[in-house]
Design an enzyme around this catalytic site. Structure first.
Site, mmCIF file in Angstrom:
data_model
loop_
_atom_site.group_PDB
_atom_site.id
_atom_site.type_symbol
_atom_site.label_atom_id
_atom_site.label_comp_id
_atom_site.label_asym_id
_atom_site.label_seq_id
_atom_site.Cartn_x
_atom_site.Cartn_y
_atom_site.Cartn_z
ATOM 1 C CB SER A 9 -0.891 0.017 1.241
ATOM 2 O OG SER A 9 -1.410 1.320 1.413
ATOM 3 C CG HIS A 34 -4.014 -1.563 -1.490
ATOM 4 N ND1 HIS A 34 -5.153 -2.282 -1.788
ATOM 5 C CD2 HIS A 34 -4.354 -0.743 -0.466
ATOM 6 C CE1 HIS A 34 -6.132 -1.919 -0.975
ATOM 7 N NE2 HIS A 34 -5.677 -0.974 -0.160
ATOM 8 C CG ASP A 36 -5.161 2.513 0.992
ATOM 9 O OD1 ASP A 36 -6.123 1.729 0.945
ATOM 10 O OD2 ASP A 36 -3.999 2.152 1.297
ATOM 11 C CG MET A 38 -8.334 7.264 2.906
ATOM 12 S SD MET A 38 -7.366 7.308 4.415
ATOM 13 C CE MET A 38 -6.568 5.713 4.324
ATOM 14 C CG HIS A 67 -9.390 0.341 -0.220
ATOM 15 N ND1 HIS A 67 -8.779 0.115 0.991
ATOM 16 C CD2 HIS A 67 -10.730 0.325 0.027
ATOM 17 C CE1 HIS A 67 -9.707 -0.026 1.929
ATOM 18 N NE2 HIS A 67 -10.885 0.110 1.372
ATOM 19 C CG MET A 69 -11.354 3.476 2.504
ATOM 20 S SD MET A 69 -9.765 3.385 3.319
ATOM 21 C CE MET A 69 -8.685 3.443 1.888
ATOM 22 C CG MET A 138 -11.767 -2.605 5.399
ATOM 23 S SD MET A 138 -10.286 -2.226 4.428
ATOM 24 C CE MET A 138 -9.238 -1.420 5.646
ATOM 25 C CG ASP A 176 -6.415 -2.753 3.174
ATOM 26 O OD1 ASP A 176 -5.267 -2.552 3.633
ATOM 27 O OD2 ASP A 176 -7.065 -1.880 2.569
#
Ligand code: DX5
Ligand code: ZN
Length: 220
Positions: A9, A34, A36, A38, A67, A69, A138, A176
């Site tokens: 990540s 990966h 992320d 957010m 991913h 979020m 998660m 994750d």
């Protein structure tokens, strides 16, 4: 049996040396990147957005696992496809019409993933499991890297694996949060296919070696 995958990540990378850390992953035995995203609403933190993802995909030479979020992810599906995402994972808890979101992700040429928060029961995915390419369990509360692995995850992997089999689906299972050499083997034994690792990789003295050891450990 297919290979078990390691997905570092980039949230734990050094953002001031992002290209260096991307090359590190390119030249390592890692399988995926990966990423992320957010929004500060779905999770209590803001990571980075489209311009940074664009810079990442320019250099990254491996599969891009994004991913999200964020609330109401349908708004940005096309944009993430255009930016070069291969897998787009949305949160179960952020989608009112998950089935529609999954179709839209696939129509835009990406694989469709669904992430579950630690409190969300895997059974809720039974009616659409065949439409899901990957479930991301998660193993921490999303929002931050470097948190402790929630032990209940082992049981959830087992339940999800059984559900996938019962329904005749081919869905992959990704884990994750808080993944290290202490839980990796047990996770793949229970049925995990992809392990995300942020701090464990990037805070290590030798991230390349750490990736290599983790990958070997889960493919014995
Ligand atoms: C957490 C993110 C994770 C995070 C994992 O919300 O979804 O991908 O980067 O970081 P570690 O491996 O440090 O728990
Ligand atoms: Zn993640």
């Amino acid at each position: 049996m297919s290979n078990k995958l390691v997905a570092p990540s980039l949230l734990a990378a050094d953002f001031a040396n992002l290209q260096r850390d991307i090359e590190l992953v390119n030249n390592s035995e890692a399988d995926w990147f990966h990423i992320d995203i957010m929004d500060g609403v779905f999770v209590p933190n803001i990571s980075f957005g489209m311009p940074v993802l664009k810079a990442i995909t320019k250099h990254a030479k491996k599969f891009i696992d994004v991913h999200l979020m964020i609330v109401d992810p349908d708004r940005y599906i096309k944009e993430f496809a255009d930016l070069g995402s291969h897998m787009l994972t949305v949160h179960y808890e952020a989608c009112n019409h998950l089935h529609r979101s999954l179709q839209s992700i696939k129509q835009h040429g990406m694989q469709a993933g669904v992430a579950l928060n630690p409190h969300t029961n895997v059974e809720l995915l039974r009616d659409c499991i065949k439409d899901i390419d990957m479930v991301c369990l998660m193993s921490v509360n999303p929002g931050f890297g470097g948190q402790h692995f929630i032990e209940r995850t082992y049981e959830k992997v087992k339940q999800l694996k059984a559900l996938i089999k019962e329904e005749g689906a081919e869905t992959k299972i990704e884990i994750d949060g808080g993944v290290t050499n202490k839980n990796a083997e047990e996770l793949v034994t229970m049925g995990a296919d992809v392990l995300v690792a942020g701090s464990y990789v990037f805070k290590a003295n030798d991230p390349t070696q750490t990736i290599s050891e983790l990958r070997k450990m889960i493919n014995k």
